[in-house]
Write an enzyme that holds these catalytic residues in place. Structure first.
Site, PDB file in Angstrom:
ATOM      1  N   HIS A  65      -5.668  -7.407  -3.779  1.00 26.11           N
ATOM      2  CA  HIS A  65      -4.644  -6.364  -3.659  1.00 26.11           C
ATOM      3  C   HIS A  65      -3.998  -6.468  -2.286  1.00 26.11           C
ATOM      4  O   HIS A  65      -4.426  -7.248  -1.442  1.00 26.11           O
ATOM      5  CB  HIS A  65      -5.282  -4.972  -3.773  1.00 26.11           C
ATOM      6  CG  HIS A  65      -5.753  -4.631  -5.149  1.00 26.11           C
ATOM      7  ND1 HIS A  65      -5.100  -3.729  -5.960  1.00 26.11           N
ATOM      8  CD2 HIS A  65      -6.817  -5.077  -5.865  1.00 26.11           C
ATOM      9  CE1 HIS A  65      -5.739  -3.631  -7.101  1.00 26.11           C
ATOM     10  NE2 HIS A  65      -6.793  -4.442  -7.074  1.00 26.11           N
ATOM     11  N   HIS A  86      -1.483  -4.623  -9.404  1.00 26.24           N
ATOM     12  CA  HIS A  86      -0.428  -3.687  -8.985  1.00 26.24           C
ATOM     13  C   HIS A  86       0.869  -4.440  -8.717  1.00 26.24           C
ATOM     14  O   HIS A  86       0.903  -5.384  -7.911  1.00 26.24           O
ATOM     15  CB  HIS A  86      -0.877  -2.909  -7.745  1.00 26.24           C
ATOM     16  CG  HIS A  86      -1.998  -1.959  -8.053  1.00 26.24           C
ATOM     17  ND1 HIS A  86      -3.055  -1.729  -7.214  1.00 26.24           N
ATOM     18  CD2 HIS A  86      -2.209  -1.184  -9.158  1.00 26.24           C
ATOM     19  CE1 HIS A  86      -3.877  -0.839  -7.772  1.00 26.24           C
ATOM     20  NE2 HIS A  86      -3.387  -0.494  -8.955  1.00 26.24           N
ATOM     21  N   GLU A 117       2.390  -5.698  -5.326  1.00 28.72           N
ATOM     22  CA  GLU A 117       1.510  -6.428  -4.408  1.00 28.72           C
ATOM     23  C   GLU A 117       1.669  -7.938  -4.594  1.00 28.72           C
ATOM     24  O   GLU A 117       0.741  -8.678  -4.932  1.00 28.72           O
ATOM     25  CB  GLU A 117       0.069  -5.916  -4.598  1.00 28.72           C
ATOM     26  CG  GLU A 117      -0.012  -4.419  -4.270  1.00 28.72           C
ATOM     27  CD  GLU A 117      -1.321  -3.729  -4.649  1.00 28.72           C
ATOM     28  OE1 GLU A 117      -2.295  -4.429  -4.973  1.00 28.72           O
ATOM     29  OE2 GLU A 117      -1.361  -2.483  -4.601  1.00 28.72           O
ATOM     30  N   GLU A 138      -8.132  -6.131   0.143  1.00 29.15           N
ATOM     31  CA  GLU A 138      -6.800  -5.597   0.444  1.00 29.15           C
ATOM     32  C   GLU A 138      -6.226  -6.498   1.530  1.00 29.15           C
ATOM     33  O   GLU A 138      -6.704  -6.498   2.660  1.00 29.15           O
ATOM     34  CB  GLU A 138      -6.890  -4.149   0.949  1.00 29.15           C
ATOM     35  CG  GLU A 138      -7.428  -3.166  -0.077  1.00 29.15           C
ATOM     36  CD  GLU A 138      -6.366  -2.655  -1.051  1.00 29.15           C
ATOM     37  OE1 GLU A 138      -5.207  -3.128  -0.995  1.00 29.15           O
ATOM     38  OE2 GLU A 138      -6.718  -1.782  -1.858  1.00 29.15           O
TER      39      GLU A 138
HETATM   40  O1  0X9 Z   1      -6.479   2.091  -5.346  1.00 30.73           O
HETATM   41  C1  0X9 Z   1      -6.638   0.924  -5.697  1.00 30.73           C
HETATM   42  O2  0X9 Z   1      -6.627   0.561  -6.856  1.00 30.73           O
HETATM   43  C2  0X9 Z   1      -6.846  -0.134  -4.613  1.00 30.73           C
HETATM   44  N1  0X9 Z   1      -5.961   0.080  -3.506  1.00 30.73           N
HETATM   45  S1  0X9 Z   1      -4.355  -0.210  -3.670  1.00 30.73           S
HETATM   46  O3  0X9 Z   1      -3.680   0.266  -2.485  1.00 30.73           O
HETATM   47  N2  0X9 Z   1      -4.111  -1.775  -3.737  1.00 30.73           N
HETATM   48  O4  0X9 Z   1      -3.910   0.399  -4.867  1.00 30.73           O
HETATM   49  C3  0X9 Z   1      -8.259  -0.052  -4.091  1.00 30.73           C
HETATM   50  C4  0X9 Z   1      -9.302  -0.261  -5.142  1.00 30.73           C
HETATM   51  C5  0X9 Z   1     -10.629  -0.416  -4.508  1.00 30.73           C
HETATM   52  N3  0X9 Z   1     -11.655  -0.454  -5.482  1.00 30.73           N
HETATM   53  C6  0X9 Z   1     -12.335   0.655  -5.807  1.00 30.73           C
HETATM   54  N4  0X9 Z   1     -12.089   1.764  -5.187  1.00 30.73           N
HETATM   55  N5  0X9 Z   1     -13.239   0.574  -6.735  1.00 30.73           N
HETATM   56 ZN    ZN Z   2      -3.525  -2.634  -5.471  1.00 29.46          ZN
END
Ligand code: 0X9
Ligand code: ZN
Ligand code: CA
Ligand code: CA
Ligand code: CA
Length: 445
Positions: A321, A187, A190, A394
């Protein structure tokens, strides 16, 4: 589910008050972001992102529903969320009855200097641009040529090199050692995750021979670091000298909106379960098909390329992330603890090591779908398709009050070194992840 009760109220309130002073809000007044001009057909403005706080959503199901409006859920608290949204997405949520409170935009940090194109703002100069990142890595390779190497594994949509850095003793040989993968910066906004990669390269390179744990791990493991999965997005985010709050890659779509959410584009349960969007312009747009984003495909091909004699060499992985200070494990596509390809033992080993890592860095451990449902994410693919134990970290901060996606560069050293022990733990467990649940005999002999 375990959601941390936030203790950073004071800082968050200060940020909210700052917004309120800048643009007083009454119950029915137009939000400060409301655009009085008629919308032009142009896309750049339509895709302008800002963060909002929404009070009410309390469960993973609530948050998954919020995310289905096309926003990204950046922060989950006990009874509220912080989302990133375009003006149109914010409007949609309002018509669905949600009250949105606009939060302060990204910091300028220009330090009295004019914005320098294609660089971080003056006060955040310690963050590395794409070129600076490559230079820092090349410097480490020069200092430790027997320990560190890199290869170009493919190109981004705009043609930037995507690289994989390898660290191990006898780095030039492919030894029969457990391999471990760290990926960073899916992302764009980040940026702290790129600093995490550079911290690992430096700490392992400089620590070999003096730090016993580091030395042992470089002797007995092969470490792969992909420091920048989304270089185009990262450069776009800083290119005007002011942060753009950009999340996606920079691949054009049919129509106006640009970008795919790389962490919804992986080829396992892609688009299966309401955990991504099929609409360009969404913050979680999954792309036209799995691996339609070149960046996803490049990294997936690299991982598939680590299958030697029918055996995946990579045993464990962390995808970095920001933010929220969480340690997450699969699956994201279902809220069930176990599901196809994920047995109770698989889940328990993920959780046991995830919880230990979280103990060392102070993050909150949980299954990723405890946050909200996602499909097509890298960790689901790594486990579901490749049987690689997969975590998402995170990183700092825990909440928007600590700087959200843009913490000041003063925190880089502390917040990257904070993960040293967790990373070493993963490496130390990588030869037999099931040892963590006392089942070494059953799985690893
Ligand atoms: O939404 C996401 O891709 C991640 N959070 S972010 O705020 N950095 O965008 C979390 C991804 C966690 N992994 C899964 N949910 N599989
Ligand atoms: Zn992310
Ligand atoms: Ca600074
Ligand atoms: Ca080696
Ligand atoms: Ca090997």
């Amino acid at each position: 589910m375990r959601l941390r009760v936030r203790s950073k109220r004071g800082a968050a309130m200060a940020a909210l008050i700052a917004v309120a002073i800048a643009a007083p809000l009454t119950a029915n007044a137009a939000p400060p972001d409301a655009d009085p001009q008629p919308k032009a057909a142009a896309s750049a403005d339509d895709q302008k992102i800002r963060q909002y706080e929404i009070h009410g959503p309390s469960t993973a199901a609530d948050r998954t529903k919020i995310a289905s409006s096309g926003v990204s859920v950046d922060e989950a608290r006990d009874h509220s969320v912080v989302v990133s949204a375009t003006a149109a997405q914010a409007e949609l949520l309002r018509t669905q009855g949600h009250k949105l409170k606009a939060l302060a935009g990204p910091p300028k940090r220009l330090g009295g200097k004019a914005a320098e194109p294609r660089d971080f703002p003056a006060e955040d100069a310690k963050y590395h641009t794409y070129d600076e990142m490559n230079a820092a890595i090349d410097e480490q390779i020069k200092a430790h040529p027997d320990l560190i190497s890199k290869k170009v594994i493919g190109k981004s949509h705009e043609g930037r090199d995507i690289i994989a850095v390898k660290l191990s003793d006898k780095v030039g040989e492919d030894e029969a050692e457990p391999e471990v993968l760290f990926t960073h910066h899916q992302h764009a906004r980040e940026h702290l995750t790129v600093e995490m990669a550079l911290y690992l390269v430096k700490t392992f390179g400089d620590g070999y021979g003096s730090d016993d744990r580091v030395t042992k791990m470089l002797d007995e493991r092969e470490v792969w670091i992909v420091p920048d999965v989304n270089p185009d997005g990262g450069e776009y985010d800083i290119k005007t000298g002011e942060y753009q709050s950009w999340r996606l890659n920079r691949q054009p779509n049919e129509g106006a909106a640009t970008g795919t959410d790389l962490n919804r584009n992986w080829a396992y349960k892609w688009g299966c379960c309401g955990g991504s969007s099929d609409e360009p312009g969404s913050e979680t747009y999954r792309g036209a098909e799995a691996e339609s984003a070149p960046e996803t495909k490049v990294v997936a091909d690299f991982v598939r390329g680590r299958v030697v004699d029918g055996k995946q060499q990579i045993k464990a992985a962390i995808d970095f992330h920001t933010y929220s200070e969480l340690v997450l494990w699969p699956y994201g596509w279902t809220t069930d603890d176990t599901a196809e390809g994920l047995t109770q033992d698989d889940r328990d080993a993920h959780a046991a090591i995830g919880e230990k890592m979280a103990e060392s860095n102070g993050y909150t451990p949980q299954q990723s779908s405890d946050l909200y449902v996602t499909d097509g994410s890298i960790d689901d693919w790594l486990w579901g398709d490749q049987k690689i134990f997969a975590y998402t970290f995170e990183m700092y901060p825990s909440s928007q009050g600590g700087g959200g996606f843009y913490p000041p560069d003063e925190v880089i050293e502390k917040e990257t070194s904070r993960n040293k022990d967790a990373v070493l733990q993963l490496l130390e467990n990588a030869d037999c992840m099931y040892r963590s649940i006392g089942k070494e005999e059953e799985y690893c002999k």
